[in-house]
Scaffold this motif. Structure first.
Motif, short mmCIF file in Angstrom:
data_model
loop_
_atom_site.label_atom_id
_atom_site.label_comp_id
_atom_site.label_asym_id
_atom_site.label_seq_id
_atom_site.Cartn_x
_atom_site.Cartn_y
_atom_site.Cartn_z
N SER A 64 34.24 77.75 -4.57
CA SER A 64 35.00 77.78 -3.32
C SER A 64 34.59 76.64 -2.38
CB SER A 64 34.84 79.13 -2.62
OG SER A 64 33.50 79.34 -2.24
N THR A 65 33.35 76.16 -2.50
CA THR A 65 32.91 75.01 -1.70
C THR A 65 33.76 73.79 -2.03
OG1 THR A 65 30.66 75.87 -1.61
CG2 THR A 65 30.95 73.52 -1.13
N MET A 66 34.01 73.56 -3.31
CA MET A 66 34.86 72.43 -3.72
C MET A 66 36.28 72.60 -3.21
SD MET A 66 33.94 71.53 -7.62
CE MET A 66 32.40 72.11 -8.25
N VAL A 67 36.81 73.79 -3.35
CA VAL A 67 38.18 74.06 -2.90
C VAL A 67 38.27 73.81 -1.40
CG1 VAL A 67 39.97 75.82 -2.64
CG2 VAL A 67 38.66 75.69 -4.77
N ARG A 68 37.31 74.32 -0.64
CA ARG A 68 37.29 74.14 0.82
C ARG A 68 37.22 72.66 1.19
NH1 ARG A 68 33.05 73.24 3.75
NH2 ARG A 68 31.57 74.14 2.27
N ARG A 69 36.37 71.92 0.52
CA ARG A 69 36.23 70.49 0.82
C ARG A 69 37.49 69.72 0.47
NH1 ARG A 69 29.96 69.91 -1.16
NH2 ARG A 69 29.06 70.70 0.77
N ARG A 70 38.16 70.13 -0.60
CA ARG A 70 39.41 69.46 -0.98
C ARG A 70 40.50 69.73 0.05
NH1 ARG A 70 40.19 67.22 -5.63
NH2 ARG A 70 42.34 67.87 -5.86
N GLU A 71 40.49 70.92 0.66
CA GLU A 71 41.49 71.24 1.68
C GLU A 71 41.28 70.38 2.93
OE1 GLU A 71 40.97 75.43 2.25
OE2 GLU A 71 42.08 75.94 0.42
N ILE A 72 40.04 70.08 3.25
CA ILE A 72 39.71 69.31 4.45
C ILE A 72 39.88 67.81 4.23
CG2 ILE A 72 37.80 68.69 6.00
CD1 ILE A 72 36.67 71.53 5.44
#
Length: 152
Positions: A64-72
């Motif tokens: 989820s850290t990767m997903v969150r960073r990709r969204e930002i």
């Protein structure tokens, strides 16, 4: 990045990102990925002739850290396009957290030390902490090498 103390300076250079190989392996046939891994091994062994080589494995507690960073970060999405962020971030997360195969395939045969650091937190303070962890680890490794060399 450059770290200086009263006696010496240490230059930290990212010459290869282990994640590149993990991503490459997910996208390519296994034989092509193994050929690429061998090419990296040769390049790293050449660096070892004149430098201390350390692999820093950035550990995450979940994809989820990767997903969150990709969204930002839109640049992140451009550099590493995915069809399905959640599914592919999960696959990449598993590959990147695999220190057992990393050690077996590359680090142990070349005698390269591994430093694992938590990479869940964002921001300048988190980056500073990671950098200081890396520099401290490198200083300890250099000190150890000097002690071993002087006792021979």
């Amino acid at each position: 990045a450059l770290f200086q103390d009263s006696k010496r300076s240490i230059r930290v250079v990212e010459t290869w990102h282990v994640g590149n190989a993990a991503w490459y392996k997910l996208r390519q046939q296994k034989s092509a990925a193994n050929t690429d891994l061998e090419r990296y091994k040769i390049a790293i062994s050449k660096h070892q002739e004149s430098s201390l080589v350390v692999v820093v494995q950035l550990m995450l507690t979940s994809p989820s850290t990767m997903v969150r960073r990709r969204e930002i970060d839109t640049d992140n999405r451009k550099r590493l396009p995915m069809q399905d962020d959640e599914k592919e971030c999960h696959q990449l997360y598993i590959a990147l957290q695999d220190s057992i195969n990393l050690k077996k395939d590359m680090l142990d045969p070349l005698g390269i030390p591994l430093l694992q650091v938590n990479n869940d937190v964002d921001g300048d303070e988190a980056m500073e902490k990671i950098l200081m962890d890396i520099l401290s680890f490198v200083q300890k490794r250099l000190h150890h090498q000097v002690l071993v060399a002087s006792s021979e």
